[in-house]
Design a protein around this motif. Structure first.
Motif, PDB file in Angstrom:
ATOM      1  N   CYS A   1      22.503 -28.356 -16.310  1.00  0.00           N
ATOM      2  CA  CYS A   1      23.822 -28.205 -15.316  1.00  0.00           C
ATOM      3  C   CYS A   1      23.363 -27.952 -13.855  1.00  0.00           C
ATOM      4  O   CYS A   1      22.780 -27.007 -13.536  1.00  0.00           O
ATOM      5  N   ASP A   2      23.906 -28.780 -12.852  1.00  0.00           N
ATOM      6  CA  ASP A   2      23.509 -28.553 -11.526  1.00  0.00           C
ATOM      7  C   ASP A   2      24.558 -27.893 -10.520  1.00  0.00           C
ATOM      8  O   ASP A   2      24.483 -27.699  -9.590  1.00  0.00           O
ATOM      9  N   GLN A   3      25.437 -27.042 -11.231  1.00  0.00           N
ATOM     10  CA  GLN A   3      26.070 -26.277 -10.697  1.00  0.00           C
ATOM     11  C   GLN A   3      25.499 -25.011  -9.977  1.00  0.00           C
ATOM     12  O   GLN A   3      24.312 -24.497 -10.580  1.00  0.00           O
ATOM     13  N   LYS A   4      25.858 -24.708  -8.955  1.00  0.00           N
ATOM     14  CA  LYS A   4      25.175 -23.615  -8.129  1.00  0.00           C
ATOM     15  C   LYS A   4      25.900 -22.188  -8.473  1.00  0.00           C
ATOM     16  O   LYS A   4      25.416 -21.233  -8.755  1.00  0.00           O
ATOM     17  N   ASP A   5      27.290 -22.525  -8.296  1.00  0.00           N
ATOM     18  CA  ASP A   5      28.043 -21.167  -8.437  1.00  0.00           C
ATOM     19  C   ASP A   5      28.179 -20.776  -9.960  1.00  0.00           C
ATOM     20  O   ASP A   5      28.429 -21.584 -10.556  1.00  0.00           O
TER      21      ASP A   5
ATOM     22  N   GLY B   1      31.260 -21.368 -11.883  1.00  0.00           N
ATOM     23  CA  GLY B   1      31.165 -22.926 -12.268  1.00  0.00           C
ATOM     24  C   GLY B   1      30.156 -23.164 -13.325  1.00  0.00           C
ATOM     25  O   GLY B   1      30.759 -23.898 -14.350  1.00  0.00           O
ATOM     26  N   VAL B   2      29.012 -22.585 -13.411  1.00  0.00           N
ATOM     27  CA  VAL B   2      28.084 -22.936 -14.587  1.00  0.00           C
ATOM     28  C   VAL B   2      28.716 -22.499 -15.905  1.00  0.00           C
ATOM     29  O   VAL B   2      28.818 -22.896 -16.939  1.00  0.00           O
TER      30      VAL B   2
ATOM     31  N   ASP C   1      31.977 -21.946 -16.649  1.00  0.00           N
ATOM     32  CA  ASP C   1      32.856 -22.905 -16.993  1.00  0.00           C
ATOM     33  C   ASP C   1      32.407 -24.127 -17.580  1.00  0.00           C
ATOM     34  O   ASP C   1      32.689 -24.733 -18.662  1.00  0.00           O
ATOM     35  N   HIS C   2      31.450 -24.845 -17.166  1.00  0.00           N
ATOM     36  CA  HIS C   2      30.530 -25.834 -17.743  1.00  0.00           C
ATOM     37  C   HIS C   2      30.058 -25.728 -18.976  1.00  0.00           C
ATOM     38  O   HIS C   2      30.311 -26.576 -19.784  1.00  0.00           O
TER      39      HIS C   2
ATOM     40  N   GLN D   1      21.660 -15.748 -10.994  1.00  0.00           N
ATOM     41  CA  GLN D   1      21.933 -17.463 -11.332  1.00  0.00           C
ATOM     42  C   GLN D   1      21.877 -17.455 -12.716  1.00  0.00           C
ATOM     43  O   GLN D   1      21.164 -16.873 -13.534  1.00  0.00           O
TER      44      GLN D   1
END
Lengths: 438, 438
Positions: free
Chosen positions: A220-224, A227-228, A230-231, A266
Motif C-alpha cells: 500500500c503506498d498511502q502515506k496517511d 488512509g492505510v 481504510d485500505h 507509520q
C-alpha cells in the motif's frame, strides 16, 4: 598470561563512557517523566528460570554453569524473563505495574563487528493492562526518547498481529507455517516481489490465489495512516480478527495524534518482528538519515509471556531501546554530548607550597557548580597547560605566589588563548556566562 | 520449578530502586564535579586475570567457570583488578588517569543479613601520581559525597602505612608477623587494652618492651589533628619512615584545611585496613550517628597494585563507597529521596473516547517538566484516585466531557484534598509553585 579483555567483550574507556552515561541519563529522564520507576534484578538466575524461554538457538547462547554451591545457574539473557520471575515471586505487586530496566545481558554469540557477548538492554514495560491507551503510551515514550536525543527524522513503523494473521489466512496458512510466511514477508523490502513469490511458493499448503491481495495490503503506498487503515480494511474487512486489529490501531492513532506524535508514526503491514512472542501491536523504529543502522527501538504487546510463571493473566506491552545502535547513530548524527571528560576548569598546581591555595580555589569553583580538576602534582605550568589542551578542558586557573597573596587567579580561556588576572568571583561569573550565552 | 531469585541474590523493586538510583546519580554528580569520568569494563574476565590477586580466601569466592568456547573465565570480584588490566591493555592511556566505576561485583560469600553475592561497588581512583595533593583529593571527594548526601556528622579517620610500620618496629616485628600485629591492633577499640596485650603476646618475636609506646601512640586523646601528629612525632620521630609519613600527613592536612574539610578529618593511628594492599595513606569513614554501620567509605594509596600487569610504576590512590551500607544509613537518617515513584501527576482516563484528550494534556504537562502518568485504561474515577493515593502521586487531573470541551481539567491536590477547575496553564503554574515554595 593473557592480560586482555575477554574475547567477545569490550571496555568502554572514559571518553566514550562519559558520552554513553549522558545518553543513558537522558533515557532514564524520559522514562521517569512518563512515570516509570527503575527495577534491578540480579545478573544470575536459576537456570531453570531461563531455560525453555528463548528457543533452541537462544538456549545454546546461555552462559550456564554450576555455581560454588553446585546450583545450576545462568547469566540473564534478557530483561523480560527476569521481569516475569519478579512478578511471579512478588505476587502482591500492584497493577498496573510499570518499570524500566537498563542493564547488561549476556549471550554467547559469535562475535562480529559491533556485536558483543555482553550488551546493554534498555526496556520499559507496562504490565496488567490491555488497552489502546497502554499501546499508545509506548509509542509516546518512544517518540519522547527520540525527541530528547534531538533526532528529528525517524519513523515508528507499527503493525498489529491481527493484521498479519489475517494476511496468512488469505493464503490459507495457519499455525506453524504462518511464521515461515511472515519471515519471508518481513524480507519483501529487500528481496523484491518476484523473489518473494518464489520463496513463499515453497511453503506447504500455501494457497497462491490469495497472494495478490496480500501484496495489495503490504505494498500500500498511502502515506496517511488513516488512509492505510481504510485500505487494509477494504481488503481484510471480512476477517473479524483483522477488524478488531484495525479498530485498535484506529484508537491508538487518535491518541498519538492528540499527543502530537502522529507525524512520526507509520502503519506498515509488513512489520512482523519475532512473532512467536507478540499478540497485538508491534513496532520498529528507523532513522531516516541512517536506514542501514536498522531498527533502533522496537517492541510490542506480548500478553502471554509475563504470566508464564504465575499462571495469571498478565497482559503486557513494552519497548526496548537498541542502546548500542542508538549510541552509534547519535555519534553519526553528531548528537552525542561533545564532552570527552567532565571538567570545565583545571586549577594548576604551581608548587607544593601553593597546593592549599589551589584546593581552596577549586572548592569555591565546585561550590559554584563548575566541574573542576586540580592538577595532582606540582609541575611546570607549560606541562599542565598542555594537559588541559589535550584533555579538552576549556578553562585554566593558575595561582602563583603573587595571586595567592592577592586572592586572585590567572584565568586562561584555552580556546580564546586569552589570559587575565581576576578574582575568583569574577572567574565564576565568566565561566557561567561562557556556558549559557544569552 | 524454582521461580525465585537465586540464593544469595536479591531484586531491587521499583520503589527502593528509584531511591537507590537517585543516590547513585548524586554520587556520579560528585565524581564528575571533581573531573572524574566513568569507565565500564565487562562482567566477565579471563580467570587468569583475576586469580592470584585476592588471596586464598578470595580465590574460593570467585564465580569461575568454562564458557561456551571452553575458556576459563570468572565474574569480576572487584573493580580494581579490571582497572589494572585496562591500564596494561591500553598502554597509551594518558597519565594522570582518573576514572570512577559503579558496577556490580560477584563473590560466592556465605549469605548473611545484608550480605549478598552480588553487590555494587563504587570506586574512584587516581593513577600515575604519588603526591600529597593526590592523597588530599580523595579526602575532598569523600567529604563532598557526604555533603551531597546531607550527612553532617561523620569522621574521615586517616592513617599512614609508614606510621603503622614504625609501630611494628617498636615491638621488633617486620615482614610477615606485622600483619598479625596490625590485625589485633585494628580490634583494640573493641577488645580493650588488656586483651590486646594478651593476644599480641602470642606473636613470635614480639618485643613487649615497646608495647607501652605503641599504646601511647594509638590511644592518643588529642582531638586536633596537628596535635596528634606532634604527639606521634614525639614518639616515632626517630624512625625515618614514620617521619616521612608524618610530613606527608602534614601536607595533606594543610590542603584539606584549605579545602574546608579539615573538621571532618581525624588522624587515627589504629586504622590499619587490609594492609597487604596499601602503601601510604589509608582511611575509613564512620557516621557519628550510626557507628554500628561500620565504615561507609574507605581506601588508600596502593602504589604496587595497578602496575602489576604492565610492570610499569603506576602509583595509585582510590576511595571506595560502601553503597549498600550508605543506602541503609541514608534510610536510617531519613536522607533518602522520599519518592516511591517518579510521577508528580496522574491524568485520569475517564473513558476510551476521552483518551486523546488525556494524552494531549499529559504531553503538555510533561513538556512543562512535570512527570506525568496517564492511567492506562478507562475505569471509575474513584478507582483511579485510589491508585494515585496508594502510589503517592500528589496531583491528579480529571478530564471529563465538559472539561474536554472547555479545554480545562479538574485539578486535585491529593494532600490538601482540594479540587478546582483550571486551565492546563493554571495547573502547570500551581504544580510548579507547589514544588518550589518561595
Amino acid at each position: 598470561m593473557k592480560v586482555q579483555c575477554l574475547k567477545g567483550f569490550r571496555d568502554y574507556l572514559p571518553g566514550e563512557m562519559l558520552q554513553k552515561e549522558r545518553m543513558l541519563a537522558s533515557v532514564r529522564e524520559v522514562f521517569e517523566q512518563h512515570g516509570y520507576p527503575p527495577l534491578m534484578t540480579p545478573a544470575l538466575e536459576y537456570a531453570e528460570v531461563l531455560t525453555g524461554k528463548y528457543g533452541d538457538e537462544g538456549e545454546m547462547l546461555l552462559y550456564r554453569f554450576r555455581d560454588n554451591g553446585d546450583r545450576d545457574v545462568a547469566l540473564r539473557y534478557d530483561l523480560t524473563v527476569p521481569l516475569a520471575r519478579v512478578l511471579a515471586e512478588h505476587g502482591d505487586i500492584g497493577m498496573p505495574f510499570r518499570r524500566y530496566q537498563i542493564a547488561p545481558v549476556w549471550r554467547a554469540e559469535k562475535p562480529a563487528r559491533g556485536r558483543f557477548r555482553e550488551f546493554m538492554q534498555c526496556d520499559v514495560d507496562l504490565i496488567g493492562v490491555d488497552s489502546a491507551a497502554a499501546d499508545a503510551e509506548m509509542l509516546v515514550i518512544g517518540a519522547a526518547v527520540m525527541q530528547r536525543f534531538g533526532i528529528e527524522s525517524y519513523r515508528l513503523r507499527i503493525n498489529h498481529r491481527g493484521i498479519l494473521t489475517a494476511l496468512c489466512r488469505l493464503v490459507g496458512l495457519e499455525g506453524a507455517t504462518e511464521a515461515d510466511f511472515l519471515r519471508i514477508l518481513d524480507k519483501l523490502d529487500k528481496i523484491g516481489e518476484e523473489k518473494f513469490r518464489a520463496e513463499v511458493a515453497k511453503i506447504p499448503g500455501l494457497d497462491e490465489s490469495g497472494l495478490d491481495k496480500v501484496l495489495e495490503v503490504v505494498l500500500c503506498d498511502q502515506k496517511d495512516p488513516a488512509g492505510v487503515l481504510d485500505h487494509i480494511r477494504s481488503i481484510l474487512g471480512e476477517d473479524e480478527l483483522a477488524n478488531e486489529a484495525i479498530d485498535r490501531m484506529q484508537a491508538i492513532l487518535e491518541i498519538v495524534d492528540a499527543a502530537g506524535i502522529a507525524s512520526c508514526c507509520q502503519i506498515d503491514p509488513s512489520i512482523a518482528r519475532g512473532l512467536s512472542y507478540y499478540t497485538g501491536l508491534v513496532y520498529e523504529t528507523f532513522l531516516d538519515e541512517l536506514p542501514q543502522v536498522g531498527s533502533v527501538m522496537s517492541g510490542g504487546r506480548y500478553d502471554d509471556l509475563v504470566g508464564m510463571f504465575s499462571g495469571k493473566d498478565l497482559p503486557a506491552i513494552g519497548i526496548s531501546l537498541g542502546i548500542d545502535r542508538l549510541f552509534y547513530a547519535l555519534g553519526e548524527l553528531d548528537l552525542l554530548s561533545g564532552e570527552k571528560q567532565p571538567a570545565q576548569m583545571l586549577v594548576v598546581l604551581f608548587s607544593d607550597e601553593l597546593a592549599p591555595a589551589s584546593f581552596a580555589a577549586a572548592s569555591r569553583f565546585r561550590s559554584a557548580g563548575i566541574e573542576t580538576l586540580v592538577y595532582p602534582k606540582a609541575a611546570k605550568v607549560k606541562k599542565q597547560l598542555q594537559f588541559a589542551q589535550k584533555s579538552d578542558i576549556p578553562y585554566v586557573a593558575v595561582i602563583g605566589v603573587e595571586e595567592s597573596r592577592a586572592g586572585t587567579v590567572q584565568f586562561r580561556d584555552m580556546e580564546a588563548g586569552s589570559q587575565e588576572e581576576l578574582s575568583i568571583e569574577a572567574v565564576i561569573e565568566k565561566v557561567h556566562a561562557g556556558r549559557s550565552p544569552s
